[in-house]
Enzyme design. Structure first.
Site: not given
Length: 485
Positions: A111, A247, A249, A251
């Site tokens: 992340s 960010d 990833d 999400d």
């Protein structure tokens, strides 16, 4: 000759340092060996069986992610299952696909955390694993073979990416961004190419900025001073209507207006929930209090920080028949708790953090109101939040500091002397959240994902909120803190 090894995951956590935080198992890349990652994947498949014979798997763009994924493939195949490899895609795209297919999923991503770390997120066929699932993984005893702990990654299946794009093409009006210029701060976001495809499909002119092959850890909850300044420079140089990013990833969104000023994630969440016509909202304890005072929602539930807790809050609201339910975190990640309809277009529930829905919702809201993005915040009460962190800050030291402050109001008054008013109340839901007689809020909390101490503040002025955060973090160090982990 090397022998097969048996591990209890709880013991492996201590010896490797790869542990569960608020969002999956995370640790230093050097500690996330093939054996450790293989063991975690085996434990996950013991705790959350794959009934359909497949396990979905995807990665972000960190250079360490493919090797971790190859250990997960070997674990999946050792369990007699097939790895349905979806390639490098956003976490919510993988979650959407896994739920539709009725299969569990593994997402290899760190992340927003620093480059030298990585992580693994686990999903059941029903969405993010629960804290009870985590406990079962932690207690699992697994055998790691003496060979074959990694396996080649299969050819990517593009179905998950396509389904994710279609989700939003079906919900938002076609060409609703016609005539708009949207900049995408691409950096190393796994969604960078997908975002261009989606935005251009809605009619926007897309400008690509800041693309890099080196991984950049973007924390949407504590945007760096460099990224704040860079977005403003880009706005002057390129004259766009909005700038968007995510960010690592994808999400968590990062959304900026035509001036290059980034929205706070909790403001993004409130505006998105309003656009979607939500009746009830689950959010974390550190969310801007404008969510309570704006009068848009019949129910607001506050939880500990972390998507598993927000999901628990969503489930409570659904059980209480609270109407259309959504959730979000102040990092901007948005969750749809129940199916909803807007202007005759339906959107299915997706109870995992998502970056794309809030950015499209804010762009659509501004367009429907005939306003620039910068005007959207005027719809909300004048409450401003800020946050930052001390990195490489011992979790043990963070907890000791908070315990010392919590012990007495006098300790809090000494800590804040000359900076803020006197404490009126404290909230220990997650860390130490102090409400002051000046109607300001200061909140200290150890990160659940890395050795960091986070500070949040709320005030009636944005500059004042930033000042509270900066000064509180300085006082943490002066109070006897250390940045040695």
């Amino acid at each position: 000759m090397k022998m097969a090894m048996q591990y209890r995951i709880a013991d492996l956590m201590e010896t490797s340092g790869v542990r569960f935080g608020t969002s999956g198992a995370r640790g230093l890349v050097a500690a996330m060996t093939a054996e450790v990652c293989h063991a975690y994947a085996v434990a996950f498949l013991q705790a959350v069986p794959a009934k359909a014979g497949r396990v979905a798997l995807a990665i972000d763009l960190r250079p360490s992610s493919p090797a971790i994924a190859s250990a997960c493939v070997a674990a999946i195949e050792a369990a007699g299952l097939k790895a349905d490899y979806c390639g490098a895609i956003p976490t919510p795209a993988l979650a959407l696909y896994a739920e539709a297919e009725g299969i569990p999923a593994i997402m290899v991503t760190g992340s927003h955390i620093p480059f030298d770390r990585n992580g693994i997120k686990f999903y059941s066929a029903n969405g993010e694993i629960t804290k009870d699932d985590e406990a079962r993984i932690r207690d699992a005893i697994v055998t790691v073979p003496d060979s074959g702990v990694t396996a080649p990654l299969p050819a990517p299946n593009d179905a998950a990416r396509r389904a994710y794009l279609q989700r939003y093409r079906d919900f938002f009006p076609s060409a609703f961004l016609a005539g708009k210029k949207v900049a995408v701060y691409e950096h190393s976001s796994v969604a960078r190419d997908l975002l261009r495809e989606l935005l251009e499909g809605f009619g926007a002119q897309v400008l690509s900025l800041g693309r890099t092959d080196a991984f950049v850890p973007i924390d949407t909850e504590a945007v760096s001073a460099e990224d704040v300044a860079q977005a403003r420079r880009w706005a002057v140089a390129n004259s766009f209507d909005a700038i968007v990013s995510t960010d690592g990833d994808a999400d968590r969104p990062l959304i900026g207006d035509e001036n290059g000023d980034w929205f706070r994630g909790d403001v993004t969440g409130i505006l998105c929930a309003q656009y979607l016509g939500a009746g009830a909202v689950a959010t974390t304890v550190n969310c801007n209090t404008a969510i309570d005072s704006c009068g848009a929602f019949s129910r607001v539930t506050r939880t500990r920080i972390g998507s598993p807790y927000v999901i628990e809050g969503i489930e409570q609201l659904l059980a209480a028949d609270a109407g259309t339910v959504v959730g979000f975190e102040p990092n901007g990640g948005f969750l749809v708790g129940s199916p909803l309809t807007r202007s005759g277009r339906a959107l299915a529930a997706l109870k995992t953090r998502d970056a794309v829905l809030p950015m499209l919702s804010l762009l659509a809201l501004a367009g429907e109101n005939g306003q620039p993005l910068s005007a959207l915040s005027s719809r909300l009460p004048a409450r401003f939040t800020a946050s930052d962190r001390l990195q490489a800050f011992s979790t043990a030291r963070s907890r000791a500091l908070i315990a010392e402050l919590t012990a007495s109001s006098a300790a809090i008054e000494d800590f804040l002397a000359g900076l803020a008013g006197k404490p009126v109340s404290i909230d220990e839901t997650d860390g130490l959240r102090i409400r002051l007689d000046s109607d300001e809020i200061v909140h200290l909390r150890p990160s659940g994902n890395a050795p960091e101490l986070r500070c949040y503040a709320e005030a009636s002025d944005a500059a004042r909120a930033r000042h509270l955060v900066e000064e509180c973090l300085k006082r943490v160090l002066a109070f006897g803190g250390t940045t040695a982990d």
